[in-house]
Write an enzyme that holds these catalytic residues in place. Structure first.
Site, PDB file in Angstrom:
ATOM      1  N   CYS A   1       6.740   5.318  -5.093  1.00  0.00           N
ATOM      2  CA  CYS A   1       7.971   5.848  -5.660  1.00  0.00           C
ATOM      3  C   CYS A   1       7.589   7.121  -6.418  1.00  0.00           C
ATOM      4  O   CYS A   1       6.428   7.434  -6.562  1.00  0.00           O
ATOM      5  CB  CYS A   1       8.584   4.856  -6.618  1.00  0.00           C
ATOM      6  SG  CYS A   1       8.605   3.174  -5.998  1.00  0.00           S
TER       7      CYS A   1
ATOM      8  N   ARG B   1       8.282  10.583  -1.356  1.00  0.00           N
ATOM      9  CA  ARG B   1       7.456   9.427  -1.716  1.00  0.00           C
ATOM     10  C   ARG B   1       8.254   8.142  -1.748  1.00  0.00           C
ATOM     11  O   ARG B   1       7.690   7.047  -1.714  1.00  0.00           O
ATOM     12  CB  ARG B   1       6.838   9.650  -3.096  1.00  0.00           C
ATOM     13  CG  ARG B   1       5.927  10.834  -3.147  1.00  0.00           C
ATOM     14  CD  ARG B   1       5.358  10.983  -4.518  1.00  0.00           C
ATOM     15  NE  ARG B   1       4.369   9.970  -4.784  1.00  0.00           N
ATOM     16  CZ  ARG B   1       3.076  10.194  -4.884  1.00  0.00           C
ATOM     17  NH1 ARG B   1       2.621  11.394  -4.718  1.00  0.00           N
ATOM     18  NH2 ARG B   1       2.236   9.230  -5.145  1.00  0.00           N
TER      19      ARG B   1
ATOM     20  N   TRP C   1      11.148   3.361  -3.732  1.00  0.00           N
ATOM     21  CA  TRP C   1      10.870   2.775  -2.417  1.00  0.00           C
ATOM     22  C   TRP C   1      10.713   1.294  -2.697  1.00  0.00           C
ATOM     23  O   TRP C   1       9.739   0.865  -3.315  1.00  0.00           O
ATOM     24  CB  TRP C   1       9.586   3.386  -1.876  1.00  0.00           C
ATOM     25  CG  TRP C   1       9.222   2.999  -0.491  1.00  0.00           C
ATOM     26  CD1 TRP C   1       9.624   3.599   0.668  1.00  0.00           C
ATOM     27  CD2 TRP C   1       8.345   1.947  -0.093  1.00  0.00           C
ATOM     28  NE1 TRP C   1       9.053   2.978   1.743  1.00  0.00           N
ATOM     29  CE2 TRP C   1       8.269   1.972   1.313  1.00  0.00           C
ATOM     30  CE3 TRP C   1       7.617   0.980  -0.791  1.00  0.00           C
ATOM     31  CZ2 TRP C   1       7.494   1.067   2.034  1.00  0.00           C
ATOM     32  CZ3 TRP C   1       6.857   0.079  -0.076  1.00  0.00           C
ATOM     33  CH2 TRP C   1       6.806   0.131   1.324  1.00  0.00           C
TER      34      TRP C   1
ATOM     35  N   ASN D   1       6.139   2.834 -11.233  1.00  0.00           N
ATOM     36  CA  ASN D   1       5.590   2.766  -9.871  1.00  0.00           C
ATOM     37  C   ASN D   1       4.496   1.706  -9.881  1.00  0.00           C
ATOM     38  O   ASN D   1       3.763   1.603 -10.856  1.00  0.00           O
ATOM     39  CB  ASN D   1       4.924   4.085  -9.475  1.00  0.00           C
ATOM     40  CG  ASN D   1       5.919   5.182  -9.234  1.00  0.00           C
ATOM     41  OD1 ASN D   1       7.121   4.947  -9.230  1.00  0.00           O
ATOM     42  ND2 ASN D   1       5.414   6.387  -9.028  1.00  0.00           N
ATOM     43  N   GLY D   2       4.345   0.985  -8.783  1.00  0.00           N
ATOM     44  CA  GLY D   2       3.300  -0.037  -8.716  1.00  0.00           C
ATOM     45  C   GLY D   2       3.924  -1.416  -8.604  1.00  0.00           C
ATOM     46  O   GLY D   2       5.130  -1.539  -8.322  1.00  0.00           O
TER      47      GLY D   2
ATOM     48  N   GLU E   1      -3.538   7.888  17.444  1.00  0.00           N
ATOM     49  CA  GLU E   1      -2.753   8.710  16.528  1.00  0.00           C
ATOM     50  C   GLU E   1      -1.436   9.147  17.188  1.00  0.00           C
ATOM     51  O   GLU E   1      -0.394   9.205  16.536  1.00  0.00           O
ATOM     52  CB  GLU E   1      -3.593   9.928  16.087  1.00  0.00           C
ATOM     53  CG  GLU E   1      -2.859  10.963  15.264  1.00  0.00           C
ATOM     54  CD  GLU E   1      -2.282  10.445  13.952  1.00  0.00           C
ATOM     55  OE1 GLU E   1      -2.523   9.288  13.575  1.00  0.00           O
ATOM     56  OE2 GLU E   1      -1.558  11.220  13.312  1.00  0.00           O
TER      57      GLU E   1
ATOM     58  N   LYS F   1       2.183   8.382  15.609  1.00  0.00           N
ATOM     59  CA  LYS F   1       3.180   9.409  15.296  1.00  0.00           C
ATOM     60  C   LYS F   1       4.504   9.060  15.949  1.00  0.00           C
ATOM     61  O   LYS F   1       5.552   9.134  15.326  1.00  0.00           O
ATOM     62  CB  LYS F   1       2.752  10.795  15.805  1.00  0.00           C
ATOM     63  CG  LYS F   1       1.695  11.533  15.054  1.00  0.00           C
ATOM     64  CD  LYS F   1       2.108  12.103  13.728  1.00  0.00           C
ATOM     65  CE  LYS F   1       1.961  11.133  12.612  1.00  0.00           C
ATOM     66  NZ  LYS F   1       0.662  10.838  12.112  1.00  0.00           N
TER      67      LYS F   1
ATOM     68  N   GLU G   1       6.237   5.967  14.254  1.00  0.00           N
ATOM     69  CA  GLU G   1       6.718   6.087  12.875  1.00  0.00           C
ATOM     70  C   GLU G   1       7.888   7.051  12.729  1.00  0.00           C
ATOM     71  O   GLU G   1       8.751   6.818  11.893  1.00  0.00           O
ATOM     72  CB  GLU G   1       5.592   6.384  11.887  1.00  0.00           C
ATOM     73  CG  GLU G   1       4.973   7.729  11.992  1.00  0.00           C
ATOM     74  CD  GLU G   1       3.771   7.894  11.074  1.00  0.00           C
ATOM     75  OE1 GLU G   1       3.729   7.271  10.008  1.00  0.00           O
ATOM     76  OE2 GLU G   1       2.873   8.663  11.431  1.00  0.00           O
TER      77      GLU G   1
ATOM     78  N   HIS H   1      -7.704  -4.940  31.615  1.00  0.00           N
ATOM     79  CA  HIS H   1      -8.039  -6.242  31.039  1.00  0.00           C
ATOM     80  C   HIS H   1      -6.827  -6.901  30.380  1.00  0.00           C
ATOM     81  O   HIS H   1      -6.992  -7.824  29.595  1.00  0.00           O
ATOM     82  CB  HIS H   1      -9.186  -6.094  30.033  1.00  0.00           C
ATOM     83  CG  HIS H   1     -10.452  -5.622  30.659  1.00  0.00           C
ATOM     84  ND1 HIS H   1     -11.171  -6.389  31.561  1.00  0.00           N
ATOM     85  CD2 HIS H   1     -11.112  -4.437  30.578  1.00  0.00           C
ATOM     86  CE1 HIS H   1     -12.226  -5.704  31.977  1.00  0.00           C
ATOM     87  NE2 HIS H   1     -12.205  -4.513  31.391  1.00  0.00           N
TER      88      HIS H   1
ATOM     89  N   LYS I   1       5.391   8.213   1.544  1.00  0.00           N
ATOM     90  CA  LYS I   1       4.282   9.129   1.791  1.00  0.00           C
ATOM     91  C   LYS I   1       2.964   8.602   1.249  1.00  0.00           C
ATOM     92  O   LYS I   1       1.941   8.710   1.879  1.00  0.00           O
ATOM     93  CB  LYS I   1       4.602  10.482   1.156  1.00  0.00           C
ATOM     94  CG  LYS I   1       3.536  11.535   1.387  1.00  0.00           C
ATOM     95  CD  LYS I   1       3.427  11.882   2.858  1.00  0.00           C
ATOM     96  CE  LYS I   1       2.316  12.855   3.158  1.00  0.00           C
ATOM     97  NZ  LYS I   1       1.951  12.800   4.587  1.00  0.00           N
TER      98      LYS I   1
HETATM   99  C1  F6R Z   1       0.817   8.314   9.161  1.00  0.00           C
HETATM  100  C2  F6R Z   1       0.562   8.339   7.746  1.00  0.00           C
HETATM  101  C3  F6R Z   1      -0.145   7.189   7.121  1.00  0.00           C
HETATM  102  C4  F6R Z   1      -1.245   7.722   6.191  1.00  0.00           C
HETATM  103  C5  F6R Z   1      -1.892   6.574   5.418  1.00  0.00           C
HETATM  104  C6  F6R Z   1      -3.021   7.059   4.531  1.00  0.00           C
HETATM  105  O1  F6R Z   1       1.451   9.456   9.601  1.00  0.00           O
HETATM  106  O2  F6R Z   1       0.918   9.263   7.089  1.00  0.00           O
HETATM  107  O3  F6R Z   1      -0.668   6.326   8.081  1.00  0.00           O
HETATM  108  O4  F6R Z   1      -2.175   8.410   6.973  1.00  0.00           O
HETATM  109  O5  F6R Z   1      -0.934   5.924   4.645  1.00  0.00           O
HETATM  110  O6  F6R Z   1      -2.573   7.995   3.605  1.00  0.00           O
HETATM  111  P1  F6R Z   1      -3.584   8.909   2.808  1.00  0.00           P
HETATM  112  O7  F6R Z   1      -4.236   9.815   3.791  1.00  0.00           O
HETATM  113  O8  F6R Z   1      -2.741   9.647   1.810  1.00  0.00           O
HETATM  114  O9  F6R Z   1      -4.589   8.006   2.157  1.00  0.00           O
END
Ligand code: F6R
Length: 605
Positions: free
Chosen positions: A2, A27, A73, A99-100, A482, A486, A489, A505, A600
């Site tokens: 958050c 966030r 969040w 937050n937390g 990856e 992408k 998500e 397999h 984020k």
């Molecule tokens: C995917 C994404 C997440 C972050 C993960 C780690 O697009 O953004 O999978 O890569 O939460 O985040 P950081 O790099 O900030 O530790």
């Protein structure tokens, strides 16, 4: 997860808080709220929805020069007006944003309810306002009341607190969830992320875990867990508001994808030596002897950071010939890992605040492990916790889906692998080959970006599929993972990634016209094997979108990227997949920069 923002000074707090929340919305974004202190009373507004909804709900007469704000969040309790922060004490004297996660919230709630406290929300956070209110009368200061309240809390927090009876004062505290102070001219700010501060100041102070700070217009004081004052040195941040604007792009995601020629160049700047074909990484804090002493490299990170770590492990094995592997930090920390003195640990994080990664680093440090960080956010918790490392210098990443940090991390690993390789057996000729390959990346990325329209058309063509399979071999496998990450998500299209070699397999059973495959097919020693796999998919009527270096009639569609050195190709092969996910999400009308259920920076377990 958050976002928190706080202000104390001579100005009206509400517009500053709202502007800060807007910048933090990436966030957390399911509800938001603000509280200001005016005439020894609190004014609050909280709404389910976006910061823009909150701004519309804040009346013009919402005056007060001390205040706190939050964008949420949800973890405990659904997104709603009442569950939004700030949370108030029953007498409406104390307001808290948090937050937390408070792990013993149920027990604390029961105890407080037993004492007659009426709770309004379902959140774990509300216990904090009631706990602080119970001691604020007898404590000498708000800071003392906060400290006492936090003593009974188990869990993680970044908090900001105001007391209606003490206008002109904000108390903030941190344990496991970031808090940064911003130093202004006769005004002070605090936030969970510098993004909320850069419009007002570049002078910041990061709180350490266990620290608490008292902010007043004329300055701040910080205290350790033992209540002793701590000395803090302000840092100057070089990120400015431009980094937090969409800069004419429709979404941050597209802006950040398009920035990659520059961001990769920044990651490489000043670090390549053309004389000896080595990489200079001043932040590693290791001499050549120590650098040679490692017999293994273990890389940890979460999500996309973990996938970039897989590319990193491959680079280190190939260039430095040191056994290397990557593992999700979220798994690593829970399995009581064996920590070895001759292993170099590398933690990856864009935000530098991901709780699982931070906890894994702390566990490693406790066991005497040597940990380097590959981190984007300067001064962040993970960066501070590590023994040394490499900053990405990619600038802030705002869109929830990681793109530029992913490719910059892979480039940083190429530098690290070059560095480790050149103190071992990597020849000067191979060193030169890698240096030249790295230098070519920005121009080659520009070339890929010119294909956006073609990739957009392909995204529209495939976006309505029930699901997509992503495959790649060895260097191509993390790229496939990856790419699938992408796509799922941001577009919510189901996507699975498999090593191409594993298809037969099991997952081949899924292949058919309704399950197209994105195949990563670089022009390397695996080319023939990959083409055979494409043949197997076609034989099952599977449609194929190939991302590689040469057209093939085995595929229905192709995206061709410029060829670099085999070891560096994964960086370039990732970029069409970012554009593909972006345009698929746009085609499906998704909230591209704020995908549902995600945030984020994941500062909770
Ligand atoms: C995917 C994404 C997440 C972050 C993960 C780690 O697009 O953004 O999978 O890569 O939460 O985040 P950081 O790099 O900030 O530790």
């Amino acid at each position: 997860m958050c976002g928190i923002v706080a202000y104390v000074g001579p100005k009206d707090a509400a517009p500053i808080l709202l502007e800060g929340l807007q910048r933090l919305e990436y966030r957390g974004y399911d509800s938001a709220g603000v509280a200001v202190v005016a005439s020894r009373a609190l004014k609050t507004r909280k709404v389910k929805g976006r910061v823009a909804d909150l701004a519309a709900a804040v009346p013009a007469r919402f005056k007060g020069t001390t205040g706190i704000g939050h964008t949420r969040w949800a973890t405990h309790g659904v997104p709603s007006d009442v569950n939004a922060h700030p949370h108030l004490s029953s007498d409406e004297r104390i307001a808290v944003v948090h937050n937390g996660i408070i792990e013993n919230a149920d027990a604390l709630r029961q105890r407080l309810e037993g004492e007659g406290v009426k709770f309004l929300s379902e959140t774990d956070s509300e216990v904090l306002s009631h706990l602080i209110a119970r001691t604020v009368e007898e404590a000498d200061s708000l800071e003392e009341a906060v400290r006492r309240a936090l003593k009974s809390v188990v869990g993680t927090y970044g908090i900001a607190v105001v007391d209606a009876q003490r206008p002109g004062e904000v108390v903030v505290a941190r344990l496991g969830s970031p808090i940064v102070l911003g130093i202004g001219e006769k005004e002070m700010f605090a936030a969970s992320d510098v993004a909320a501060l850069v419009r007002y100041t570049r002078q910041v102070v990061h709180l350490e875990d266990g620290e608490l700070a008292v902010l007043k217009a004329d300055g701040f004081h910080t205290f350790g867990g033992d209540a002793r004052e701590t000395a803090k040195q302000p840092l100057t941040v070089d990120w400015d508001t431009g980094h937090y604007d969409t800069g004419g792009y429709e979404h941050y995601l597209l802006k950040e994808i398009s920035e990659q020629p520059d961001t990769i160049a920044r990651t490489l700047r000043g670090r390549l030596d053309d004389r000896f074909h080595v990489a200079h990484l001043g932040g590693l804090n290791m001499d050549a002897r120590e650098t040679r002493s490692f017999r293994r490299v273990k890389i940890i990170g979460c999500g996309s950071a973990y996938y970039s770590g897989q590319i990193g492990a491959q680079l280190i094995e190939e260039l430095a010939r040191i056994p290397a592997d990557a593992e999700p930090a979220s798994e690593f920390r829970y399995r009581s890992p064996v920590v070895e003195a001759d292993t170099l640990y590398v933690a990856i994080s864009q935000s530098g605040e991901t709780y699982d990664t931070l906890a894994a680093v702390q566990e490693l440090k406790r066991k005497g492990g040597r940990v380097l960080g590959i981190v984007n956010t300067v001064g962040s918790a993970i960066a501070r916790e590590c023994d040394g490392g490499v900053y990405l210098h990619a600038g802030p990443e705002v869109s929830v889906a990681s793109t530029k940090a992913f490719t910059s991390t892979a480039a940083a690993f190429a530098l690290l692998a070059l560095h480790l390789g050149r103190v071992r057996d990597l020849s000067p000729a191979d060193g030169r080959r890698i240096c030249e390959g790295l230098r070519a990346l920005p121009e080659q990325i520009k070339e890929i970006l010119t294909q956006e329209e073609h990739i957009r058309e392909l995204a529209h063509k495939y976006a309505t599929s029930a699901g997509m399979m992503f495959i790649g071999r060895v260097r191509g496998y993390p790229v496939a993972r990856e790419g699938a990450q992408k796509l799922k998500e941001v577009s919510y299209v189901h996507a699975e990634a498999y090593p191409a070699s594993e298809l037969k397999h099991g997952p081949l059973a899924l292949i058919g016209p309704e399950m197209p495959t994105v195949a990563i097919v670089p022009d390397d020693e695996m080319l023939d094997k990959n083409l055979t796999t494409l043949g197997e998919i076609r034989a099952r009527s599977g449609r194929i979108l190939m991302v590689g270096h040469r057209e093939t009639d085995q595929a229905d569609d192709c995206v061709i990227v410029p060829k670099n050195q085999n070891e560096l190709d994964p960086i370039l092969l990732s970029i069409p997949l970012q554009l593909f996910a972006y345009h698929a999400a746009v085609a499906l009308g998704r909230d591209v920069d704020r995908p549902r259920n995600l945030a984020k920076s994941v500062t909770v377990e």
